[in-house]
Each structure stands twice: as structure tokens, then as C-alpha cells.
Design a protein around this motif. Structure first.
Motif, PDB file in Angstrom:
ATOM      1  N   ASN A  96       1.143  -1.691   0.034  1.00  0.00           N
ATOM      2  CA  ASN A  96      -0.319  -0.329  -0.175  1.00  0.00           C
ATOM      3  C   ASN A  96       1.087   0.954   0.234  1.00  0.00           C
ATOM      4  OD1 ASN A  96      -1.743  -1.038  -0.324  1.00  0.00           O
ATOM      5  ND2 ASN A  96      -2.958  -0.328   2.020  1.00  0.00           N
ATOM      6  N   VAL A  97       2.121   1.383   0.800  1.00  0.00           N
ATOM      7  CA  VAL A  97       2.677   2.653   0.619  1.00  0.00           C
ATOM      8  C   VAL A  97       2.557   2.842  -0.842  1.00  0.00           C
ATOM      9  CG1 VAL A  97       5.580   0.935   0.481  1.00  0.00           C
ATOM     10  CG2 VAL A  97       5.264   3.782   2.030  1.00  0.00           C
ATOM     11  N   ASP A  98       2.936   1.942  -1.660  1.00  0.00           N
ATOM     12  CA  ASP A  98       3.648   2.491  -3.379  1.00  0.00           C
ATOM     13  C   ASP A  98       2.169   2.985  -3.854  1.00  0.00           C
ATOM     14  OD1 ASP A  98       6.490   1.574  -3.163  1.00  0.00           O
ATOM     15  OD2 ASP A  98       5.529  -0.676  -3.261  1.00  0.00           O
ATOM     16  N   LYS A  99       1.044   2.646  -3.474  1.00  0.00           N
ATOM     17  CA  LYS A  99      -0.263   3.259  -3.749  1.00  0.00           C
ATOM     18  C   LYS A  99      -0.596   4.394  -2.703  1.00  0.00           C
ATOM     19  CE  LYS A  99      -1.760  -1.653  -5.036  1.00  0.00           C
ATOM     20  NZ  LYS A  99      -2.465  -2.698  -4.214  1.00  0.00           N
ATOM     21  N   ASN A 100       0.621   5.220  -1.771  1.00  0.00           N
ATOM     22  CA  ASN A 100      -0.598   5.562  -0.902  1.00  0.00           C
ATOM     23  C   ASN A 100      -1.207   5.902  -0.238  1.00  0.00           C
ATOM     24  OD1 ASN A 100       0.860   8.909  -0.393  1.00  0.00           O
ATOM     25  ND2 ASN A 100      -1.207   9.867  -1.569  1.00  0.00           N
ATOM     26  N   LEU A 101      -1.057   4.515   0.346  1.00  0.00           N
ATOM     27  CA  LEU A 101      -2.126   3.890   1.391  1.00  0.00           C
ATOM     28  C   LEU A 101      -1.727   3.650   2.761  1.00  0.00           C
ATOM     29  CD1 LEU A 101      -4.343   2.426  -1.380  1.00  0.00           C
ATOM     30  CD2 LEU A 101      -4.959   4.312   0.049  1.00  0.00           C
ATOM     31  N   THR A 102      -2.508   3.928   3.564  1.00  0.00           N
ATOM     32  CA  THR A 102      -1.968   2.893   4.910  1.00  0.00           C
ATOM     33  C   THR A 102      -1.368   1.237   4.472  1.00  0.00           C
ATOM     34  OG1 THR A 102      -2.758   5.325   5.893  1.00  0.00           O
ATOM     35  CG2 THR A 102      -1.660   3.313   7.690  1.00  0.00           C
ATOM     36  N   HIS A 158       5.688   4.721   9.987  1.00  0.00           N
ATOM     37  CA  HIS A 158       3.853   6.327   9.996  1.00  0.00           C
ATOM     38  C   HIS A 158       3.210   5.742  11.826  1.00  0.00           C
ATOM     39  CE1 HIS A 158      -0.128   7.192   9.728  1.00  0.00           C
ATOM     40  NE2 HIS A 158      -0.856   6.061  10.186  1.00  0.00           N
TER      41      HIS A 158
END
Length: 342
Positions: A96-102, A158
Motif C-alpha cells: 500500500n505504501v506504493d499506492k499512497n495508502l496506509t 508511520h
């Protein structure tokens, strides 16, 4: 209002009158209504209820789903004191980090304890972060020396900034020292300290142990990052990253030499930081104390200024349910909750 529930965001749903229909509380609304004080109170209260036998967690389900390297599961429980029944559903998606998600994604579902009817759906991502920080803050409030002045942070992901902000409110800290396996991420912690006017220094782990009066570990490590010989007498350590079998943040010898407290003993010895010390025979289950006993006054907590205390924060479902219930009540009171009927 046109469109199905799926076509509308939580924010677009009509405000709910308390007690009417199913409340929907979005991530954005959770951030508006639940701050550190509210999370601290909710978590402290549920730890106390657990220790008195008024609240209990159900068995955790946690599985690798065989897709996207994700872990998915359920944490649930019932708090008879607070009349909160529900389940947190969610998990960890490392991509998810690559999708700008937590990476951590979750939703909390609350039910009416009297009827079993669905009561609320609550965004769980922000609440997971704030309740985890509240747990370590509760441990600092009840176990750290009153004269603690240096806060040590191991980890800069985070969750670390939530931990830092909550911890700084518990004692009159004068300095923050920090270490992270990827030093470039320490800028997150440095920025918070600059905002709050708190001196900050990036240090090696040995120096961190030598300086810090309170240490928070919040990593996803599978090996000890802090060794027993680095920790000075009187330190309080909150181990907040170990929540899965095999994870580890500190030397098992450190647990053996410390007074160990936890949110739930069963999780501490199976998936928490204590799993390694117990498995190696350095620590017995009977040596671990629920922190709720300290909150309730049935255990003295820290006995002197030389004692090393350690809180094994494994993360229990009742924490999520407690902060979610608080979010629903506050959102309803402020007219910010959505409503839907099935």
C-alpha cells in the motif's frame, strides 16, 4: 438523496440522531472527534475493565490470504462495563505504501449488546494508530519515573509520530533521542520535535539506552534491537511493535531482568514481546502483570526508581472497540455521523 450506499462516501450520508439507524463514522470524522485525551481515557478504562474481569477479548483470527502479501484477520470482544460489543476487521497490505495508502487497513463494526443488531461502522485506520499510541502513553503514565526527562524512540515509521506526541504529554521531557534502521526516516520525528520546541538528536542504540529514561520501540523487527546491557536502571520501556509470532524488538534477557506488564497476558506470551523470553525459559507467565491491575490499584506498579519496567503492548481488540465507541458517541453528539438503515 440519490444513489446506493456504495455510491456515496461516509461524509455524504445524512447526520444521524443518537440511537437512530446504523451510524457510519468515517476516517475523517474519527480524526475530528477523537484526539489523544479521548483515546487515552478509552484505552485506560478498557485495560482496567479487562483486569477486573468485566471485559474480555475473543480469540484472534489472523491469516495470510495468499494475495498481495497481505495479512488479514479479526479482533473482537465484549466490554460489559462499557457495554461495547464488536469486531475489528482488517490487516496489513505491505504494497500500500506504493499506492499512497496506509499499510494497515481496518474497519470497526459495533453491535448492540442487548439485541445483537448492527449499531455502527467506523473507520479503523486512524483509530488503530491513536489507540496504539494511547496504550504506550497509559504505560508511561502509570509506570515511568516521575522525574523522567529523556524520551528514546526506536523506530520512525508511520506509527512513530503518534507514539511520540502521546508520550511527550505524560512527563516533563526535555529531550528526545531516536534511532531507526533507515536513518532518513528520522526526519519525521525531528519535525514533530521542532514543532513542539523539543530538542532532538539522532543517536546510535547504545547511546539511546544510556540516555533515555523512557524508551518506545515501534518497529516490525524480527531480531532484538535493544540489548540488556545498554539499558540503565530506572528505565521504562514500551515495546509496541511485536504483535505476531516471530517478531522481536528487545533482548529476552532484558525482559528477564525487568518487571513486565502487558495489555493481555495470553497475547504477550504467544505473539507479544514476551514470547521469546517465555519460550527460552527466562520468564514465566506468572511474572507478567496486566497493566489494568496497576490502573485499578491492585498492583503497585513501579516499586522504586532503580527498577526497569517494561510494557508489552500487543494490541487487543477491546482497545479498538473502546476508541470506536467513543468516536461514535462524539460524532453523534456533534452531528457528524452518517446514518443508514438496512
Amino acid at each position: 438523496m440519490g444513489g446506493s450506499i456504495e455510491e456515496r462516501s461516509f461524509e455524504e450520508l445524512s447526520p444521524v440522531d443518537a440511537g437512530a439507524g446504523i451510524s457510519l463514522v468515517s476516517e475523517a470524522v474519527c480524526e475530528q472527534v477523537v484526539g489523544r485525551p479521548e483515546a487515552f481515557t478509552a484505552v485506560e478504562s478498557v485495560f482496567a475493565a479487562m483486569a477486573s474481569g468485566a471485559a474480555y477479548n475473543f480469540p484472534v483470527v489472523r491469516e495470510a490470504i495468499g494475495h498481495a502479501d497481505a495479512l488479514y484477520g479479526f479482533k473482537s470482544g465484549f466490554d460489559r462495563a462499557g457495554m461495547v460489543l464488536g469486531v475489528k476487521s482488517g490487516g496489513y497490505w505491505p504494497g500500500n505504501v506504493d499506492k499512497n495508502l496506509t499499510n494497515h487497513q481496518s474497519t470497526v463494526i459495533l453491535f448492540d449488546p442487548d439485541t445483537g443488531q448492527l449499531r455502527s461502522l467506523v473507520g479503523g485506520n486512524y483509530l488503530t494508530a491513536v489507540r496504539t499510541a494511547a496504550a504506550s502513553a497509559v504505560s508511561i503514565a502509570h509506570l515511568a519515573r516521575k522525574d523522567a526527562r529523556v524520551l528514546g524512540m526506536v523506530g520512525a515509521g508511520h506509527q512513530s509520530t503518534f507514539q511520540l506526541r502521546a508520550a511527550l504529554e505524560q512527563r516533563n521531557f526535555e529531550k528526545v533521542v531516536a534511532w531507526n534502521p533507515h536513518p532518513e526516516y528520522l526526519s519525521r520525528l525531528a519535525a514533530v520535535c521542532e514543532e513542539l520546541g523539543m530538542p532532538f538528536a539522532a543517536v546510535e542504540r547504545e547511546q539511546l539506552g544510556a540516555e533515555a529514561d523512557v524508551i518506545i520501540t515501534i518497529t516490525s523487527a524480527f531480531e532484538p534491537l535493544l540489548m540488556k546491557q545498554w539499558i540503565k536502571p530506572g528505565t521504562h520501556i514500551a515495546c509496541m511493535g511485536t504483535d505476531t509470532k516471530g517478531k522481536q524488538e528487545v533482548d529476552p534477557e532484558l525482559l528477564a531482568s525487568a518487571s513486565v506488564f502487558t495489555d493481555e497476558v495470553a497475547q504477550s506470551i504467544s505473539i507479544g514481546e514476551a514470547q521469546h523470553a517465555v519460550a527460552s525459559g527466562l520468564l514465566n507467565e506468572a511474572d507478567i502483570t496486566p497493566i489494568g491491575e496497576v490502573i485499578n490499584g491492585t498492583h503497585p506498579g513501579r516499586r522504586d526508581d532503580l527498577e526497569i519496567t517494561l510494557f508489552d503492548g500487543t494490541g487487543v481488540g477491546l482497545q479498538d472497540l473502546a476508541v470506536a465507541s467513543a468516536a461514535v458517541e462524539l460524532a453523534q453528539a456533534k452531528g457528524l455521523a452518517g446514518q443508514v438503515s438496512l
